[in-house]
Design a protein around this motif. Structure first.
Motif, PDB file in Angstrom:
ATOM      1  N   TRP A   1      53.257 -13.337  16.099  1.00  0.00           N
ATOM      2  CA  TRP A   1      53.777 -14.548  16.048  1.00  0.00           C
ATOM      3  C   TRP A   1      54.443 -14.952  17.223  1.00  0.00           C
ATOM      4  CZ3 TRP A   1      52.220 -16.514  10.955  1.00  0.00           C
ATOM      5  CH2 TRP A   1      52.006 -17.715  10.827  1.00  0.00           C
TER       6      TRP A   1
ATOM      7  N   GLY B   1      55.670 -25.944   7.644  1.00  0.00           N
ATOM      8  CA  GLY B   1      55.535 -26.687   8.714  1.00  0.00           C
ATOM      9  C   GLY B   1      56.379 -27.820   8.882  1.00  0.00           C
TER      10      GLY B   1
ATOM     11  N   ILE C   1      43.536 -22.041   7.761  1.00  0.00           N
ATOM     12  CA  ILE C   1      44.506 -22.355   6.856  1.00  0.00           C
ATOM     13  C   ILE C   1      43.883 -23.069   5.706  1.00  0.00           C
ATOM     14  CG2 ILE C   1      46.516 -23.918   6.454  1.00  0.00           C
ATOM     15  CD1 ILE C   1      47.213 -23.055   9.580  1.00  0.00           C
TER      16      ILE C   1
ATOM     17  N   HIS D   1      52.304 -22.412   5.205  1.00  0.00           N
ATOM     18  CA  HIS D   1      52.035 -23.360   6.299  1.00  0.00           C
ATOM     19  C   HIS D   1      52.483 -24.886   6.013  1.00  0.00           C
ATOM     20  CE1 HIS D   1      49.527 -20.366   8.229  1.00  0.00           C
ATOM     21  NE2 HIS D   1      49.001 -20.247   6.901  1.00  0.00           N
TER      22      HIS D   1
ATOM     23  N   VAL E   1      56.236 -19.792  11.283  1.00  0.00           N
ATOM     24  CA  VAL E   1      55.871 -21.243  11.342  1.00  0.00           C
ATOM     25  C   VAL E   1      56.878 -22.064  11.493  1.00  0.00           C
ATOM     26  CG1 VAL E   1      54.814 -23.189   9.805  1.00  0.00           C
ATOM     27  CG2 VAL E   1      53.947 -20.568   9.346  1.00  0.00           C
TER      28      VAL E   1
ATOM     29  N   THR F   1      43.669 -23.972  12.105  1.00  0.00           N
ATOM     30  CA  THR F   1      43.609 -25.106  11.102  1.00  0.00           C
ATOM     31  C   THR F   1      42.631 -25.037   9.934  1.00  0.00           C
ATOM     32  OG1 THR F   1      41.863 -26.443  12.446  1.00  0.00           O
ATOM     33  CG2 THR F   1      44.286 -26.671  13.192  1.00  0.00           C
TER      34      THR F   1
ATOM     35  N   HIS G   1      49.724 -26.075  11.560  1.00  0.00           N
ATOM     36  CA  HIS G   1      50.335 -25.486  10.262  1.00  0.00           C
ATOM     37  C   HIS G   1      50.478 -26.402   9.260  1.00  0.00           C
ATOM     38  CE1 HIS G   1      50.886 -21.396  11.897  1.00  0.00           C
ATOM     39  NE2 HIS G   1      51.235 -21.786  12.750  1.00  0.00           N
TER      40      HIS G   1
ATOM     41  N   SER H   1      54.043 -26.161  14.557  1.00  0.00           N
ATOM     42  CA  SER H   1      54.359 -26.113  13.414  1.00  0.00           C
ATOM     43  C   SER H   1      53.833 -27.478  12.859  1.00  0.00           C
ATOM     44  CB  SER H   1      55.915 -26.170  13.286  1.00  0.00           C
ATOM     45  OG  SER H   1      56.564 -25.332  13.806  1.00  0.00           O
TER      46      SER H   1
END
Lengths: 433, 433, 433
Positions: B227, B343, B133, B339, B286, B130, B180, B176
């Motif tokens: 991923w 997301g 990102i 993201h 994502v 988190t 993200h 997601s």
């Protein structure tokens, strides 16, 4: 420009490499077999031996990445020595894993045979790490021929010392002592013998450029990530192995914070220094090695990492210049700070952990004896090897050509260096009518 | 040149980093233990707990690579900010995994203890994602001190929101929503608060060079490859985990085709744009996250990836400039497109999948509530954190020094930049008599 | 400057890529399902199918890294073609793994369905390798549109040939024949058809710079490390799989020594050539493929690697220039030396191993027939595909723009190339008011 030594490697290097490989194939034909499972399950299910192989294979591959990408790219920080760093790293390790299989296996023959299983492959990779660490101490100042010779000697001596440590009954699951301290002090002893007075004020090629530092970070980060596998790969399956993974994970995390903090603290204007970030962040993995599988609690592992990050960064700032100026040890990569001091710390942590009863059967005295023996063997072995490498016919580079790939490699001229753009490119063509 | 803020980090940064690490060690001493298997097999065979650890360890290592190599190198695309990208990424993640262990574990204490097992380690790595990102949104415009503070706040808030989502009964196996979308909108809210009017016409350092784009591709490709591990690592063992792997594998493949197609479609002369290739190819990972373990069929996963590649590429082309010029949100890496939007798409796909009965027990309403809550918490949390980061004593860079490593790092001058070749090299020598 | 072909790819490329992806989604909707375990354990324990998936997943990920990082970065050695190398590699492989799933699966339908399990995913990745090898032969001389077309044709033909070889009853666990020799000779046949007389004296862009050679080494080393996974991933679990790992490990190590030795032997002043190091060190992995799981003993594997390193290096030195000048085959990456000759050697080694009884059920005649059929199918298939690619509307680059990313990519100008520093940067800004 007169060269003090002949550096044309054509026949020396190729004949040595080919001879070694032929000898290795013959020795493998005599001594090496597959490990055939002895107790097959009557239901055709996978046996314990088969399970272990495939369970440990991912850890083997992590170690493999550390050896070939990790060590190889970590050393690419030098601006003009990247080909040698990653290339000779590959060469040494490819030789070393074959030779290490034999040297370690000869202590454990079954019916005169070395039976290859996954732990033997992990140990073969481990044995190459000692030479790659020593390579860091002499990086830029040796020829490929010298490194092949060092690999042969160092791995043989390593295997003897490892056997001694095991026979003593000492524990060293992550090899703080028998790989890291051993490789560092072996390399430093060799570097002392190979001291070059002309380089005492440094060398114009001994530095990085922006992108060479980024290449080196590839090595750093892969080493950092996979160190839990290194420290746990040959641990006993189950709780010991899990502890080795968990302890290394948290030790490394704590080490990053102290390495960054001390890098900023000791540098000009509080800036971070890439040399520290590339190396000292890994010291927590080295230092927690000996007691990785012991019951030291996660906070104990973090404390070890905390200290390791500090001593490693301070080592780069203060000890390496001292070694160079006072002890005449020119340690190119600073392996003393990444493997030497943290390896000693790991050995000491093992002694303390044994005292505190963190491992059943561990004795502080025996741990101390193993540490002392390892340092002694490394220093003597490294010095002897250094004298052999100093013989004037191994193609070592003259002082002015140190840290320079172009002595031993075909190096492309970069655009900005090309006196005549088109002319240069013609000479690089693969297809020439 | 007058600097508006003091950017000498020596004491601020090192004292903060050391204090945090000491506090973490104390908290670990109080709260964190190894996970000891409770039900040992009487035959000495490996128990379920031991099996799970070693079975999931390769997936943990894949996630580890995504966090440290993936995110780290993805951000090295800037021409003068590679040291910070990969280096501060390592710093934040090393802090974050320790802090995340505590913040997530405090919701699940056993006898007052957090028992570390492999899933806790995977979740600790997840919690750092988190911040990484959000780091992308403010990249080049913050100091290391600010990022340490952001990590502390964001991970604490993330752990609360994650607990809320789990308590609601929503599903989000590949995160997601909770990683993200959360990380993106948290970072965008912070970036809004930290808006720099002087950069509204861009900055000369805010661009790539040829090799920095190649370094970034290392990050892209490792993220892309691993991923499936990210989306399946904490799925229920068996068919759910397999579906998560399969769905992610095919969603990512489909996403590549649409990202390339739309990059060519929207660019000058149909050329491909590295920004799209580095980022939009990942949007399929994502977007399939929330319903990765659901029975959406491979073609369903591919459809999600297909759409994700399109919206991500269009986001880079049209939404990011709009956010910058109209909403005063300067999103350096375009995390909104990699993201944020994907997301959201993942959250919506989860709602639709719940409606279609693709997961037993899933409710469209609860999925929608989880998505809304997550966005709300992220925006509020990010804005508050942004105001804290805006306090004028965290060493933030002045506008003219944004996107420039040399403010916080010792940076080697490259050859062509050196006013005096030999003089510069002298100053870079490690060994100085 | 007049361009002979229209190279604006906007509509051609994007419409082709989108159409292919839509068709793939439709075909997946019709034909592709998850592999649902048929025999669930009544105790809720993991079944054989579940065990195999998670046990082989790490090997799948190793293969995945070889395909996307290995092949992708190996080809970044060209100074101005790195974006295309790693970028088009990703594109081809993302398309190829979807198409390969269908093409291979159609030969093994269950109730009209392809049930995805871990071996199908490994095989899907394998099928892309054939195109990536052929891509190396035509690297720098084709457009993305041409490569999409090649992928569709080559994977379809590969799947047929693979089925033929399996039907014959030949063994090729590591795919020396059906992937490596096939991909190489397919690519060489296509390159022959696409011969460009204007490039017979080379091209100014057809060379490396220092850092592009280091990027390529990332590809080399990842390929080298994970080749044991490639050769063992679909081997029978247990001793066969272990032998495949062990044999490949030692074959590759031996190959490194001979590749280095012969590189030094044939080069000017005994210097090492990066082209050999990047490629010929891998020939041992290719050549041991066919008999990797056979009982050839470790020294047998090393002998194969020993020979492979020699023929591959000599191939680069002598065969590639011959092919270019006499047979009009311009093989950009020298895939003939890395995949062609070592693939043939692997096929021959398989014939000899079958003669020596190293594999139960193996027949020398059938092995020979499989090798001959594979080469024949590859040459014919490659030539036909080459003629299709030669049609003048696929956006192929004009001769003077070969090996140059800037024809198909937005390429940042590097600092030293910028006529006006600030002006250039403005144009690279993402945020433009």
């Amino acid at each position: 420009m007169a060269l003090p030594f002949a550096t044309n490697m054509r026949f020396k290097f190729s004949s040595l490499a080919l001879s070694l490989q032929v000898i290795l194939i013959i020795l493998f034909a005599i001594f090496v077999s597959y490990d055939t499972p002895h107790h097959e399950d009557s239901h055709g299910n996978s046996t314990h031996q088969e399970d272990e192989f495939i369970k440990l294979y991912p850890l083997f591959q992590d170690v493999h990445v550390m050896i070939f990408i990790g060590f190889g790219f970590l050393m690419t920080f030098l601006k003009r020595y990247g080909f040698s760093s990653v290339g000779i790293n590959l060469l040494i390790a490819a030789l070393g894993l074959q030779w290490g299989t034999l040297m370690q296996g000869l202590w454990h023959l079954h019916d005169g045979q070395i039976n290859i299983d996954i732990k033997k492959m992990i140990n073969a990779d481990f044995s190459t790490a000692t030479v790659l660490i020593s390579f860091g101490a002499v990086l830029g100042k040796t020829s490929a021929v010298q490194m092949l010779i060092m690999a042969i000697f160092e791995i043989a001596i390593f295997a003897c010392n490892e056997h001694l440590v095991v026979t003593l009954g000492a524990f060293d699951v992550g090899a703080s002592m028998i790989i890291h301290a051993f490789g560092a002090y072996f390399g430093l002893a060799a570097a002392r013998v190979l001291y070059r007075p002309a380089l005492k004020n440094g060398h114009e090629n001994e530095g990085s450029v922006y992108h060479s530092d980024l290449f080196a970070m590839i090595g750093t980060v892969f080493l950092w990530m996979f160190w839990p596998s290194f420290n746990s790969a040959i641990a006993e399956a189950g709780i010991d192995q899990q502890r080795a993974i968990i302890n290394t994970y948290f030790s490394l995390a704590a080490c990053v914070l102290t390495a960054y903090a001390f890098s900023s603290l000791v540098e000009h204007k509080g800036k971070l220094d890439m040399v520290h970030i590339q190396n000292a962040t890994l010291a927590g993995g080295v230092a927690v090695g000996t007691c990785a599988d012991m019951n030291i609690h996660p906070y104990g592992a973090m404390t070890i990492g905390f200290i390791a990050g500090i001593i490693s960064t301070l080592g780069f700032k203060f000890v390496t210049p001292f070694l160079a100026s006072k002890l005449k040890i020119q340690d190119t990569c600073g392996v003393h700070n990444l493997h030497g001091l943290p390896g000693l710390l790991g050995g000491l942590a093992g002694i303390v952990a044994a005292m505190l009863g963190a491992k059943e059967g561990a004795s502080a005295g025996i741990q101390a004896a193993a540490l002392a023996a390892t340092i002694g063997v490394a220093l003597v072995g490294g010095a002897i090897t250094g004298f052999i490498l100093k013989l004037p016919f191994w193609g070592q580079p003259p002082d002015q050509n140190c840290y320079d790939d172009s002595l031993y490699w075909e190096v492309p001229l970069d655009e900005e260096e090309q006196p005549n753009h088109y002319q240069e490119d013609q000479s690089k063509m693969k297809v020439d009518a």
